[in-house]
Design a protein around this motif. Structure first.
Motif, PDB file in Angstrom:
ATOM      1  N   GLN A 478      -2.975  -5.945  -9.096  1.00 22.40           N
ATOM      2  CA  GLN A 478      -1.881  -6.594  -8.340  1.00 22.40           C
ATOM      3  C   GLN A 478      -2.443  -7.465  -7.213  1.00 22.40           C
ATOM      4  O   GLN A 478      -3.604  -7.343  -6.827  1.00 22.40           O
ATOM      5  CB  GLN A 478      -0.960  -5.535  -7.692  1.00 22.40           C
ATOM      6  N   ASP A 479      -1.556  -8.327  -6.680  1.00 24.43           N
ATOM      7  CA  ASP A 479      -1.876  -9.048  -5.448  1.00 24.43           C
ATOM      8  C   ASP A 479      -2.079  -7.979  -4.348  1.00 24.43           C
ATOM      9  O   ASP A 479      -1.244  -7.088  -4.201  1.00 24.43           O
ATOM     10  CB  ASP A 479      -0.669  -9.944  -5.098  1.00 24.43           C
ATOM     11  N   PRO A 480      -3.178  -8.040  -3.569  1.00 24.65           N
ATOM     12  CA  PRO A 480      -3.412  -6.987  -2.573  1.00 24.65           C
ATOM     13  C   PRO A 480      -2.270  -6.831  -1.578  1.00 24.65           C
ATOM     14  O   PRO A 480      -2.094  -5.770  -0.986  1.00 24.65           O
ATOM     15  CB  PRO A 480      -4.674  -7.462  -1.838  1.00 24.65           C
ATOM     16  N   PHE A 481      -1.506  -7.902  -1.393  1.00 23.31           N
ATOM     17  CA  PHE A 481      -0.467  -7.866  -0.356  1.00 23.31           C
ATOM     18  C   PHE A 481       0.926  -7.807  -0.966  1.00 23.31           C
ATOM     19  O   PHE A 481       1.906  -8.212  -0.358  1.00 23.31           O
ATOM     20  CB  PHE A 481      -0.631  -9.083   0.565  1.00 23.31           C
ATOM     21  N   SER A 482       1.022  -7.309  -2.207  1.00 29.91           N
ATOM     22  CA  SER A 482       2.330  -7.324  -2.864  1.00 29.91           C
ATOM     23  C   SER A 482       3.354  -6.420  -2.196  1.00 29.91           C
ATOM     24  O   SER A 482       4.543  -6.620  -2.393  1.00 29.91           O
ATOM     25  CB  SER A 482       2.229  -7.004  -4.350  1.00 29.91           C
ATOM     26  N   PHE A 483       2.918  -5.470  -1.372  1.00 30.54           N
ATOM     27  CA  PHE A 483       3.907  -4.644  -0.678  1.00 30.54           C
ATOM     28  C   PHE A 483       4.349  -5.250   0.650  1.00 30.54           C
ATOM     29  O   PHE A 483       5.187  -4.702   1.336  1.00 30.54           O
ATOM     30  CB  PHE A 483       3.360  -3.230  -0.453  1.00 30.54           C
TER      31      PHE A 483
END
Ligand code: SF4
Length: 502
Positions: A478-483
């Protein structure tokens, strides 16, 4: 921003400095948003555990040699005393002192205290701390539980103080007050500024307050300041109450860390007339030059500083060139508190390394003197725009990013993160000593430390072969900053570009 000593509590960083714990973009965008007043915190849909400002306040205050701390909360809130104690032991050991433990008592709030009130156990805790340690002052740190139930801490403290006859000072640092653990430093400094520091009876033009942590660089600074005709007074750790009460006598205050020193330095300037030197941190050559030059300008020692720096430059030049040659182009990810992170990014780029990502564990959009942090502004002066993010040690973001950008080395300041880079096979350096890379000699030594870590990476390689990360393949894809909420993230396409596998 004005520091109001007529209030019993320090204003938290989110309100005072527009600080955030969530952001992803680039250093130039971060600085521009800070300066325009548009910077907003990106909240997370998922968070891992992080530190609490209460532990930060009590850890810092517990290093005052003749004070005691009463932590008014459930026993779990004292969980980080072990860490504070380890740091305190190290500070005593580098001073060749007989070692003792920190003097912290926890009131062990139970369900009964939460239902019926904890004032009585707080008073008992204060009296017990006095009886056991005979301190010169007692600091009472609050917790979420005592804050939520609304214990009348100030009135209980006043009664206890009348009984024992020493300052008993509230430190309002409930964990829920602020998401930023550095707010705990401010709470600690607020307690000192309101109750311990006294107006100066005489001024000492040679004296300079130096705010730091363990203070391993005392001998070096004493020697440098001595050449300038100045005398350093280190603290707050390992000072006593009497010494702290006279911090108002100094000609200036300077700090090893902008995040740490902002409240105390500006509080002393605004309320006691002691100028605070706002400069880059003294890590790396340009940082040290700026730090010492601004100090010289503040205390009228410009010429002496100029001569000293010119001499150092000549001495250090050949070895620095050699270090830069060996480090040229090496890819590095930095993860530290905000001032350290942005100062180390500058310093490592100056050494010729390529900073491919910078994490800061929070970010202050401004400092207490009113401006955007100088270390952030400094990074906007070059053509390069470095990818950065703000993450309160959210290891899932850091580990995900490291797995994608695959740097040659990770340089952090906290064991809770640095160890993960090592487990991933990435050599890591943990800058636990705030005087690492201090001045010319420190910069050379740190350069060699990086070269050593890059040359012998067998610990990281061997560990990574034997350790399975706790994160699934799904997460690492995932994108590391998806949260993080999208509004404060760079657009998805720009993000992909920055986080691309290197
Ligand atoms: S003060 Fe609150 S956040 Fe901090 S340790 Fe105690 S319960 Fe946790």
């Amino acid at each position: 921003m004005a520091i109001h000593l007529n209030l019993s509590q320090a204003t938290i960083r989110e309100k005072r400095l527009k600080s955030i714990v969530g952001y992803q973009g680039t250093i130039k965008d971060l600085a521009e948003q800070s300066q325009s007043g548009c910077l907003k915190n990106a909240t997370r849909g998922f968070s891992q555990a992080t530190n609490c400002n209460s532990g930060c306040a009590q850890g810092y205050l517990s290093t005052i040699t003749d004070a005691a701390i009463v932590n008014h909360g459930p026993i779990g809130c004292a969980g980080d005393v072990a860490g504070a104690n380890a740091g305190f032991q190290w500070g005593q050991s580098i001073r060749d002192w007989n070692q003792r433990n920190v003097r912290i008592i926890n009131t062990n709030m139970s369900e009964k205290a939460v239902v019926f009130g904890g004032d009585q156990i707080l008073k008992e805790g204060i009296l017990k701390a006095y009886e056991r340690f005979k301190p010169k002052a007692i600091f009472v740190t609050t917790s979420c539980a005592s804050g939520i139930i609304g214990d009348d801490i100030e009135s209980t403290i006043k009664k206890a103080e009348a009984e024992i006859g020493i300052p008993v000072v509230p430190v309002f640092c409930e964990g829920f007050r602020s998401q930023i653990w550095a707010s705990g430093f401010d709470a600690a400094f607020h307690a000192l500024l309101t109750r311990i520091v006294k107006p100066a009876e005489k001024k000492r033009p040679e004296l300079v307050n130096v705010i730091n942590f363990a203070g391993s660089g005392r001998a070096v600074i004493t020697e440098i300041f001595g050449r300038l005709g100045l005398v350093p007074q280190f603290g707050i750790p390992y000072s006593n109450i009497e010494e702290i009460s006279r911090w108002s006598e100094a000609a200036a205050t300077i700090s090893i860390c902008g995040t740490l020193g902002s409240y105390m330095g500006n509080g002393l300037e605004q309320n006691f007339g002691v100028p605070y030197v706002t400069a880059l941190q003294p890590h790396g050559i340009s940082g040290f030059d700026d730090w010492l030059t601004k100090l010289g300008e503040t205390v009228g020692k410009e010429k002496e500083v100029e001569e000293y720096l010119a001499e150092q430059k000549v001495l250090a030049a050949p070895e620095l060139e050699e270090i830069k040659f060996k480090l040229k182009g090496k890819k590095v990810v930095v993860g530290m508190g905000p001032s350290f992170a942005h100062n180390y990014i500058r310093f490592l780029e100056d050494l010729g390394m390529e900073v491919v990502w910078g994490f800061s564990w929070h970010y202050d959009a401004k400092h207490d003197h009113g401006g955007c942090p100088s270390c952030t502004v400094e990074l906007t002066k070059t053509d390069k725009d470095i990818p950065v993010s703000v993450s309160d040690q959210q290891n899932h973001e850091v580990i995900n990013l490291l797995s994608k950008v695959k740097p040659d080395i990770f340089i952090g300041r906290h064991p809770g993160m640095s160890v993960w880079a090592t487990k991933m096979g990435i050599p890591a350096i943990m800058v636990s000593d705030e005087y690492s890379a201090f001045g010319y000699q420190g910069t050379i030594e740190f350069g060699h430390r990086i070269i050593d870590a890059l040359t012998n990476n067998s610990l990281a390689v061997n560990l990574s072969k034997r350790i399975n990360l706790p994160y699934t393949e799904w997460w690492l894809e995932q994108d590391p900053f998806s949260f993080q909420e999208q509004k404060n993230k760079k657009r998805e396409s720009e993000n992909k570009k920055n986080v691309a596998v290197r």
